[in-house]
Design a protein around this motif. Structure first.
Motif, PDB file in Angstrom:
ATOM      1  N   GLY A   1       3.404 -51.579  88.649  1.00  0.00           N
ATOM      2  CA  GLY A   1       3.565 -50.882  90.513  1.00  0.00           C
ATOM      3  C   GLY A   1       3.649 -50.010  91.267  1.00  0.00           C
ATOM      4  N   GLN A   2       2.779 -49.795  90.548  1.00  0.00           N
ATOM      5  CA  GLN A   2       2.640 -47.628  91.568  1.00  0.00           C
ATOM      6  C   GLN A   2       1.619 -48.260  91.902  1.00  0.00           C
ATOM      7  OE1 GLN A   2       5.653 -45.364  91.760  1.00  0.00           O
ATOM      8  NE2 GLN A   2       6.761 -47.226  91.460  1.00  0.00           N
ATOM      9  N   ALA A   3       0.754 -48.313  93.089  1.00  0.00           N
ATOM     10  CA  ALA A   3      -0.210 -47.976  93.460  1.00  0.00           C
ATOM     11  C   ALA A   3      -0.514 -46.629  93.965  1.00  0.00           C
ATOM     12  CB  ALA A   3      -0.522 -49.105  94.377  1.00  0.00           C
ATOM     13  N   LYS A   4      -1.558 -46.028  93.431  1.00  0.00           N
ATOM     14  CA  LYS A   4      -1.596 -45.117  94.331  1.00  0.00           C
ATOM     15  C   LYS A   4      -3.208 -44.781  94.977  1.00  0.00           C
ATOM     16  CE  LYS A   4       1.942 -42.710  92.074  1.00  0.00           C
ATOM     17  NZ  LYS A   4       2.910 -43.047  93.110  1.00  0.00           N
ATOM     18  N   THR A   5      -3.257 -43.265  95.716  1.00  0.00           N
ATOM     19  CA  THR A   5      -4.670 -43.421  96.781  1.00  0.00           C
ATOM     20  C   THR A   5      -5.471 -42.230  95.915  1.00  0.00           C
ATOM     21  OG1 THR A   5      -4.110 -41.516  97.759  1.00  0.00           O
ATOM     22  CG2 THR A   5      -3.443 -43.076  99.159  1.00  0.00           C
ATOM     23  N   HIS A   6      -7.201 -42.706  95.730  1.00  0.00           N
ATOM     24  CA  HIS A   6      -7.107 -41.480  95.442  1.00  0.00           C
ATOM     25  C   HIS A   6      -6.805 -40.236  95.066  1.00  0.00           C
ATOM     26  CE1 HIS A   6     -11.497 -41.522  92.992  1.00  0.00           C
ATOM     27  NE2 HIS A   6     -12.207 -40.895  93.897  1.00  0.00           N
ATOM     28  N   LEU A   7      -7.208 -39.804  95.995  1.00  0.00           N
ATOM     29  CA  LEU A   7      -6.861 -38.247  96.236  1.00  0.00           C
ATOM     30  C   LEU A   7      -5.291 -38.119  95.069  1.00  0.00           C
ATOM     31  CD1 LEU A   7      -7.142 -35.118  96.850  1.00  0.00           C
ATOM     32  CD2 LEU A   7      -5.712 -36.570  99.035  1.00  0.00           C
ATOM     33  N   GLU A   8      -4.229 -39.247  95.347  1.00  0.00           N
ATOM     34  CA  GLU A   8      -3.331 -39.011  93.890  1.00  0.00           C
ATOM     35  C   GLU A   8      -3.537 -39.108  92.440  1.00  0.00           C
ATOM     36  OE1 GLU A   8       0.577 -41.254  97.178  1.00  0.00           O
ATOM     37  OE2 GLU A   8      -0.978 -42.222  96.225  1.00  0.00           O
ATOM     38  N   LEU A   9      -4.349 -40.191  92.210  1.00  0.00           N
ATOM     39  CA  LEU A   9      -5.028 -40.379  90.993  1.00  0.00           C
ATOM     40  C   LEU A   9      -5.563 -39.064  90.608  1.00  0.00           C
ATOM     41  CD1 LEU A   9      -6.148 -44.170  91.484  1.00  0.00           C
ATOM     42  CD2 LEU A   9      -4.141 -42.738  90.269  1.00  0.00           C
ATOM     43  N   LYS A  10      -6.272 -38.256  91.312  1.00  0.00           N
ATOM     44  CA  LYS A  10      -7.156 -36.889  91.069  1.00  0.00           C
ATOM     45  C   LYS A  10      -6.270 -35.951  91.017  1.00  0.00           C
ATOM     46  CE  LYS A  10     -11.675 -36.328  92.570  1.00  0.00           C
ATOM     47  NZ  LYS A  10     -12.635 -36.156  93.943  1.00  0.00           N
ATOM     48  N   LYS A  11      -5.435 -36.365  91.698  1.00  0.00           N
ATOM     49  CA  LYS A  11      -3.993 -34.700  91.585  1.00  0.00           C
ATOM     50  C   LYS A  11      -3.354 -34.717  89.998  1.00  0.00           C
ATOM     51  CE  LYS A  11      -2.731 -33.630  96.299  1.00  0.00           C
ATOM     52  NZ  LYS A  11      -2.113 -33.698  97.256  1.00  0.00           N
ATOM     53  N   MET A  12      -3.278 -36.497  89.688  1.00  0.00           N
ATOM     54  CA  MET A  12      -2.361 -36.920  88.558  1.00  0.00           C
ATOM     55  C   MET A  12      -2.849 -35.757  87.931  1.00  0.00           C
ATOM     56  SD  MET A  12      -1.152 -40.222  89.918  1.00  0.00           S
ATOM     57  CE  MET A  12       0.241 -41.167  88.127  1.00  0.00           C
ATOM     58  N   ILE A  13      -4.373 -36.652  87.081  1.00  0.00           N
ATOM     59  CA  ILE A  13      -5.215 -36.346  86.425  1.00  0.00           C
ATOM     60  C   ILE A  13      -5.435 -34.464  86.389  1.00  0.00           C
ATOM     61  CG2 ILE A  13      -7.475 -36.550  85.578  1.00  0.00           C
ATOM     62  CD1 ILE A  13      -7.951 -39.152  86.563  1.00  0.00           C
ATOM     63  N   ALA A  14      -5.722 -33.810  87.117  1.00  0.00           N
ATOM     64  CA  ALA A  14      -6.300 -32.443  87.076  1.00  0.00           C
ATOM     65  C   ALA A  14      -4.753 -31.965  86.626  1.00  0.00           C
ATOM     66  CB  ALA A  14      -5.880 -32.001  88.897  1.00  0.00           C
ATOM     67  N   GLU A  15      -2.941 -32.492  86.924  1.00  0.00           N
ATOM     68  CA  GLU A  15      -1.791 -31.582  86.557  1.00  0.00           C
ATOM     69  C   GLU A  15      -2.073 -31.971  84.653  1.00  0.00           C
ATOM     70  OE1 GLU A  15       1.823 -32.716  89.277  1.00  0.00           O
ATOM     71  OE2 GLU A  15       0.699 -34.725  88.583  1.00  0.00           O
ATOM     72  N   VAL A  16      -2.320 -33.190  83.461  1.00  0.00           N
ATOM     73  CA  VAL A  16      -2.541 -33.182  82.868  1.00  0.00           C
ATOM     74  C   VAL A  16      -3.979 -32.615  82.599  1.00  0.00           C
ATOM     75  CG1 VAL A  16      -2.337 -34.899  80.560  1.00  0.00           C
ATOM     76  CG2 VAL A  16      -1.109 -34.765  83.372  1.00  0.00           C
ATOM     77  N   ASP A  17      -5.039 -32.229  82.980  1.00  0.00           N
ATOM     78  CA  ASP A  17      -6.612 -32.902  82.523  1.00  0.00           C
ATOM     79  C   ASP A  17      -6.296 -30.940  81.584  1.00  0.00           C
ATOM     80  OD1 ASP A  17      -8.652 -32.197  81.716  1.00  0.00           O
ATOM     81  OD2 ASP A  17     -10.204 -33.027  83.679  1.00  0.00           O
ATOM     82  N   THR A  18      -6.635 -30.567  81.141  1.00  0.00           N
ATOM     83  CA  THR A  18      -6.877 -29.023  80.445  1.00  0.00           C
ATOM     84  C   THR A  18      -8.112 -28.976  80.053  1.00  0.00           C
ATOM     85  OG1 THR A  18      -6.579 -29.518  78.067  1.00  0.00           O
ATOM     86  CG2 THR A  18      -4.778 -28.800  79.351  1.00  0.00           C
ATOM     87  N   THR A  19      -8.849 -29.381  80.111  1.00  0.00           N
ATOM     88  CA  THR A  19     -10.428 -29.105  79.059  1.00  0.00           C
ATOM     89  C   THR A  19     -11.382 -29.895  80.775  1.00  0.00           C
ATOM     90  OG1 THR A  19     -10.805 -31.443  79.563  1.00  0.00           O
ATOM     91  CG2 THR A  19     -10.559 -29.753  77.478  1.00  0.00           C
ATOM     92  N   ASN A  20     -10.634 -29.958  81.689  1.00  0.00           N
ATOM     93  CA  ASN A  20     -11.382 -30.342  83.158  1.00  0.00           C
ATOM     94  C   ASN A  20     -12.309 -31.015  83.158  1.00  0.00           C
ATOM     95  OD1 ASN A  20     -10.119 -28.059  84.867  1.00  0.00           O
ATOM     96  ND2 ASN A  20     -11.022 -26.658  83.790  1.00  0.00           N
ATOM     97  N   SER A  21     -12.354 -32.562  82.994  1.00  0.00           N
ATOM     98  CA  SER A  21     -13.308 -33.337  82.311  1.00  0.00           C
ATOM     99  C   SER A  21     -13.290 -34.524  83.268  1.00  0.00           C
ATOM    100  CB  SER A  21     -12.781 -33.960  80.738  1.00  0.00           C
ATOM    101  OG  SER A  21     -11.636 -34.580  80.960  1.00  0.00           O
ATOM    102  N   GLY A  22     -11.954 -34.118  84.027  1.00  0.00           N
ATOM    103  CA  GLY A  22     -11.952 -35.372  84.832  1.00  0.00           C
ATOM    104  C   GLY A  22     -11.198 -36.558  84.438  1.00  0.00           C
ATOM    105  N   THR A  23     -11.078 -36.593  83.131  1.00  0.00           N
ATOM    106  CA  THR A  23     -10.291 -37.598  82.325  1.00  0.00           C
ATOM    107  C   THR A  23      -8.773 -37.038  82.011  1.00  0.00           C
ATOM    108  OG1 THR A  23     -11.542 -37.756  80.659  1.00  0.00           O
ATOM    109  CG2 THR A  23     -12.927 -39.055  82.222  1.00  0.00           C
ATOM    110  N   ILE A  24      -8.229 -37.713  80.972  1.00  0.00           N
ATOM    111  CA  ILE A  24      -7.027 -37.510  80.008  1.00  0.00           C
ATOM    112  C   ILE A  24      -7.298 -38.392  78.872  1.00  0.00           C
ATOM    113  CG2 ILE A  24      -4.965 -37.885  79.761  1.00  0.00           C
ATOM    114  CD1 ILE A  24      -4.425 -38.854  83.120  1.00  0.00           C
TER     115      ILE A  24
END
Length: 150
Positions: free
Chosen positions: A81-104
């Motif tokens: 129930g927390q729909a996010k925009t594409h940009l918000e999703l990219k920011k969320m991944i970037a916060e966690v992604d230490t390998t710069n793979s674009g995924t978690i």
């Protein structure tokens, strides 16, 4: 139509899930063996916590690729129930992604969930876990008399 082929698909999927679970179990063991999370006050049941995170990760990794991509994250947020925009999703991944793979990856997921640093995704997942713990009572409320009222 070959019925063996249909059964093989089910077996192949089961083998894939089992293989993924084994890989995640190995990562869990490495987290336990590092000693970084030996603090009994903070992590009284580290193994149980890691198993819960493993189940959560496997649920979100819909294609069993071993990581959560932006579309899987999008569907996960929608389920919560927390729909996010594409940009918000990219920011969320970037916060966690230490390998710069674009995924978690699962390793990154565990570092996020167990680490001190707080991310938006971690807050949402922790909030979801808290909401699941509180179940709403069902059925007819118990009878009360006037003496039990405040």
């Amino acid at each position: 139509m070959d019925t063996k082929k249909n059964h093989q698909g089910g077996k192949a999927y089961g083998a894939l899930k089992s293989s993924q679970e084994d890989k995640l179990d190995e990562i869990n063991k490495s987290f336990i063996n590092t000693g970084d999370y030996d603090d009994e006050e903070e992590w009284p049941d580290l193994e149980g916590t890691l198993n819960a995170y493993k189940k959560q990760f496997m649920e979100f990794d819909e294609d069993n690729s071993g990581d959560i991509d932006i579309m899987e994250l999008k569907r996960m947020m929608e389920k919560l129930g927390q729909a996010k925009t594409h940009l918000e999703l990219k920011k969320m991944i970037a916060e966690v992604d230490t390998t710069n793979s674009g995924t978690i990856t699962y390793d990154e997921f565990l570092h996020m969930m167990l680490g001190k640093k707080s991310s938006i995704l971690k807050k949402i997942l922790m909030f979801e876990a808290l909401m699941k713990e509180k179940e709403i009572p069902k059925g007819i409320p118990p009878k009360r008399d006037l003496s039990s009222l405040p």
